[in-house]
Design a protein around this motif. Sequence first.
Motif, PDB file in Angstrom:
ATOM      1  N   ALA A 165       4.658   8.977  -5.822  1.00 36.59           N
ATOM      2  CA  ALA A 165       4.166   7.617  -5.534  1.00 36.59           C
ATOM      3  C   ALA A 165       4.675   6.648  -6.598  1.00 36.59           C
ATOM      4  CB  ALA A 165       2.647   7.597  -5.461  1.00 36.59           C
ATOM      5  N   THR A 166       4.580   7.073  -7.849  1.00 33.20           N
ATOM      6  CA  THR A 166       5.036   6.196  -8.938  1.00 33.20           C
ATOM      7  C   THR A 166       6.507   5.842  -8.736  1.00 33.20           C
ATOM      8  OG1 THR A 166       3.443   7.266 -10.412  1.00 33.20           O
ATOM      9  CG2 THR A 166       5.230   6.023 -11.453  1.00 33.20           C
ATOM     10  N   HIS A 169       0.886   3.226 -14.398  1.00 34.11           N
ATOM     11  CA  HIS A 169       2.240   3.679 -14.777  1.00 34.11           C
ATOM     12  C   HIS A 169       3.260   2.563 -14.558  1.00 34.11           C
ATOM     13  CE1 HIS A 169       1.188   7.722 -15.635  1.00 34.11           C
ATOM     14  NE2 HIS A 169       1.092   8.169 -14.406  1.00 34.11           N
ATOM     15  N   GLY A 183       4.510  12.756  -9.174  1.00 32.07           N
ATOM     16  CA  GLY A 183       5.169  11.516  -9.574  1.00 32.07           C
ATOM     17  C   GLY A 183       5.876  10.778  -8.455  1.00 32.07           C
ATOM     18  N   ILE A 233       1.128   9.309  -0.036  1.00 30.51           N
ATOM     19  CA  ILE A 233       2.033  10.465  -0.168  1.00 30.51           C
ATOM     20  C   ILE A 233       1.334  11.650   0.486  1.00 30.51           C
ATOM     21  CG2 ILE A 233       3.083  12.086  -1.839  1.00 30.51           C
ATOM     22  CD1 ILE A 233       4.558   9.400  -1.820  1.00 30.51           C
ATOM     23  N   GLY A 274       0.868  -1.176   0.000  1.00 31.41           N
ATOM     24  CA  GLY A 274       0.000   0.000   0.000  1.00 31.41           C
ATOM     25  C   GLY A 274       0.911   1.234   0.000  1.00 31.41           C
ATOM     26  N   TYR A 275       0.337   2.403  -0.168  1.00 33.04           N
ATOM     27  CA  TYR A 275       1.180   3.597  -0.214  1.00 33.04           C
ATOM     28  C   TYR A 275       0.351   4.839   0.067  1.00 33.04           C
ATOM     29  CZ  TYR A 275      -0.674   2.434  -4.784  1.00 33.04           C
ATOM     30  OH  TYR A 275      -1.508   2.015  -5.786  1.00 33.04           O
ATOM     31  N   ASN A 307     -10.607   5.334  -6.600  1.00 34.91           N
ATOM     32  CA  ASN A 307      -9.312   5.956  -6.304  1.00 34.91           C
ATOM     33  C   ASN A 307      -8.503   6.111  -7.608  1.00 34.91           C
ATOM     34  OD1 ASN A 307      -6.887   6.858  -5.300  1.00 34.91           O
ATOM     35  ND2 ASN A 307      -6.925   5.528  -3.509  1.00 34.91           N
ATOM     36  N   ARG A 314       0.752  14.474  -6.856  1.00 33.45           N
ATOM     37  CA  ARG A 314       0.681  14.822  -8.287  1.00 33.45           C
ATOM     38  C   ARG A 314       2.024  15.312  -8.819  1.00 33.45           C
ATOM     39  NH1 ARG A 314      -5.575  16.115  -9.513  1.00 33.45           N
ATOM     40  NH2 ARG A 314      -4.917  15.325 -11.514  1.00 33.45           N
TER      41      ARG A 314
HETATM   42  C1  LIG Z   1      -2.827   0.054  -2.982  1.00 35.11           C
HETATM   43  C2  LIG Z   1      -3.163   1.254  -2.163  1.00 35.11           C
HETATM   44  O1  LIG Z   1      -2.430   1.639  -1.262  1.00 35.11           O
HETATM   45  S1  LIG Z   1      -4.611   2.094  -2.495  1.00 35.11           S
HETATM   46  C3  LIG Z   1      -4.499   3.565  -1.496  1.00 35.11           C
HETATM   47  C4  LIG Z   1      -3.564   4.570  -2.100  1.00 35.11           C
HETATM   48  N1  LIG Z   1      -3.365   5.669  -1.156  1.00 35.11           N
HETATM   49  C5  LIG Z   1      -4.272   6.623  -0.971  1.00 35.11           C
HETATM   50  O2  LIG Z   1      -5.324   6.689  -1.604  1.00 35.11           O
HETATM   51  C6  LIG Z   1      -3.921   7.632   0.098  1.00 35.11           C
HETATM   52  C7  LIG Z   1      -4.276   9.036  -0.358  1.00 35.11           C
HETATM   53  N2  LIG Z   1      -3.703   9.346  -1.687  1.00 35.11           N
HETATM   54  C8  LIG Z   1      -2.391   9.496  -1.859  1.00 35.11           C
HETATM   55  O3  LIG Z   1      -1.594   9.373  -0.938  1.00 35.11           O
HETATM   56  C9  LIG Z   1      -1.901   9.825  -3.263  1.00 35.11           C
HETATM   57  O4  LIG Z   1      -2.927  10.461  -3.980  1.00 35.11           O
HETATM   58  C10 LIG Z   1      -1.463   8.571  -4.060  1.00 35.11           C
HETATM   59  C11 LIG Z   1      -0.471   7.761  -3.233  1.00 35.11           C
HETATM   60  C12 LIG Z   1      -2.639   7.696  -4.423  1.00 35.11           C
HETATM   61  C13 LIG Z   1      -0.784   9.046  -5.341  1.00 35.11           C
HETATM   62  O5  LIG Z   1       0.378   9.787  -4.983  1.00 35.11           O
HETATM   63  P1  LIG Z   1       1.070  10.791  -6.006  1.00 35.11           P
HETATM   64  O6  LIG Z   1       2.469  11.011  -5.570  1.00 35.11           O
HETATM   65  O7  LIG Z   1       0.220  11.974  -6.193  1.00 35.11           O
HETATM   66  O8  LIG Z   1       1.062   9.911  -7.324  1.00 35.11           O
HETATM   67  P2  LIG Z   1       1.807  10.241  -8.712  1.00 35.11           P
HETATM   68  O9  LIG Z   1       2.073  11.712  -8.784  1.00 35.11           O
HETATM   69  O10 LIG Z   1       2.944   9.310  -8.862  1.00 35.11           O
HETATM   70  O11 LIG Z   1       0.721   9.818  -9.771  1.00 35.11           O
HETATM   71  C14 LIG Z   1      -0.614  10.204  -9.598  1.00 35.11           C
HETATM   72  C15 LIG Z   1      -1.338  10.116 -10.925  1.00 35.11           C
HETATM   73  O12 LIG Z   1      -2.721  10.207 -10.645  1.00 35.11           O
HETATM   74  C16 LIG Z   1      -3.236  11.360 -11.289  1.00 35.11           C
HETATM   75  N3  LIG Z   1      -4.260  11.867 -10.397  1.00 35.11           N
HETATM   76  C17 LIG Z   1      -4.107  12.401  -9.187  1.00 35.11           C
HETATM   77  N4  LIG Z   1      -5.288  12.719  -8.667  1.00 35.11           N
HETATM   78  C18 LIG Z   1      -6.207  12.337  -9.581  1.00 35.11           C
HETATM   79  C19 LIG Z   1      -7.622  12.393  -9.635  1.00 35.11           C
HETATM   80  N5  LIG Z   1      -8.326  12.883  -8.626  1.00 35.11           N
HETATM   81  N6  LIG Z   1      -8.236  11.914 -10.740  1.00 35.11           N
HETATM   82  C20 LIG Z   1      -7.536  11.400 -11.773  1.00 35.11           C
HETATM   83  N7  LIG Z   1      -6.187  11.298 -11.771  1.00 35.11           N
HETATM   84  C21 LIG Z   1      -5.545  11.780 -10.685  1.00 35.11           C
HETATM   85  C22 LIG Z   1      -2.072  12.295 -11.478  1.00 35.11           C
HETATM   86  O13 LIG Z   1      -2.284  13.207 -12.516  1.00 35.11           O
HETATM   87  C23 LIG Z   1      -0.988  11.279 -11.815  1.00 35.11           C
HETATM   88  O14 LIG Z   1      -1.099  10.820 -13.140  1.00 35.11           O
HETATM   89  P3  LIG Z   1      -0.099  11.331 -14.289  1.00 35.11           P
HETATM   90  O15 LIG Z   1       1.281  11.008 -13.793  1.00 35.11           O
HETATM   91  O16 LIG Z   1      -0.474  10.534 -15.494  1.00 35.11           O
HETATM   92  O17 LIG Z   1      -0.331  12.788 -14.397  1.00 35.11           O
END
Ligand SMILES: CC(=O)SCCNC(=O)CCNC(=O)[C@H](O)C(C)(C)COP(=O)(O)OP(=O)(O)OC[C@H]1O[C@@H](n2cnc3c(N)ncnc32)[C@H](O)[C@@H]1OP(=O)(O)O
Length: 208
Positions: free
Chosen positions: A141-142, A178, A139, A131, A128-129, A169, A137
């Motif tokens: 988490a990726t 990704h 990059g 940020i 799980g993860y 989500n 947004r």
């Molecule tokens: C398996 C699991 O753990 S499921 C639970 C995941 N964790 C959570 O939901 C906790 C709360 N959320 C978070 O912590 C973060 O939003 C995370 C971990 C899900 C993503 O972290 P980030 O560092 O923002 O991710 P990262 O920047 O690598 O990529 C996010 C992608 O989602 C996209 N994105 C972000 N928010 C949204 C949204 N609301 N709708 C559509 N796309 C979205 C971004 O544009 C990006 O895509 P892109 O690279 O093609 O532009």
Amino acid sequence: MLNGEIMLGVDLNFLHKNLRKGNTGTEVFLLKIASGRVDIRPLTLAELSLAGAHYAGLEQALGLNPSGTELDDEMLYAMQIRHSKVMQDPLNYPWLTNWAVIQREEQRLIGFIILKGCPNDQGEVIVGYVIHESHRRQGYATEAVQCICDWIFSDPRALWVIADTEKDNAASHKVLQHLGAQKHREADELIWWRIARPAAQTPAGSLA
Ligand SMILES: CC(=O)SCCNC(=O)CCNC(=O)[C@H](O)C(C)(C)COP(=O)(O)OP(=O)(O)OC[C@H]1O[C@@H](n2cnc3c(N)ncnc32)[C@H](O)[C@@H]1OP(=O)(O)O
């Protein structure tokens, strides 16, 4: 040494040798993996306790700049659960703990990767993860999940990384897409994704 830009504070053979010698998650352990803009490192038992009790203290203990972040109830609970899992099996603590995600240039703790156990009989490892909002947004988490996948697949027992997400989500789905994850199973509210071990990944750090 793992692929690409990844560097270990100690190499995996050293880690596994030390685990065999009986060093545990209660001791300071210098496993750290660097990739791109982030370092990731598994929290020890003491660090998991600190994360729950005094987050700023954890940042200080890790030698990082303060972020002013407070963990939400869900993350506090995750720290407690990981703490109890590490207590039960300290030798395998990197597989059972939360890994800190550190923005290297800022020297700031920006999130966590949660590992939920050693590879099971099917070679699956559940992750799980999260940020922190301030760093979403961009990059991170990726990048961090790719980094932990490389570490996971350096163990020859690991064949799949599994992640379950809520269906709404979208950000988490994007992260997994990704990384080349495929939908594996669906229920009413959840999707299980899995990332296959790359064919080219050379196993390193085998316990054998
Ligand atoms: C398996 C699991 O753990 S499921 C639970 C995941 N964790 C959570 O939901 C906790 C709360 N959320 C978070 O912590 C973060 O939003 C995370 C971990 C899900 C993503 O972290 P980030 O560092 O923002 O991710 P990262 O920047 O690598 O990529 C996010 C992608 O989602 C996209 N994105 C972000 N928010 C949204 C949204 N609301 N709708 C559509 N796309 C979205 C971004 O544009 C990006 O895509 P892109 O690279 O093609 O532009």
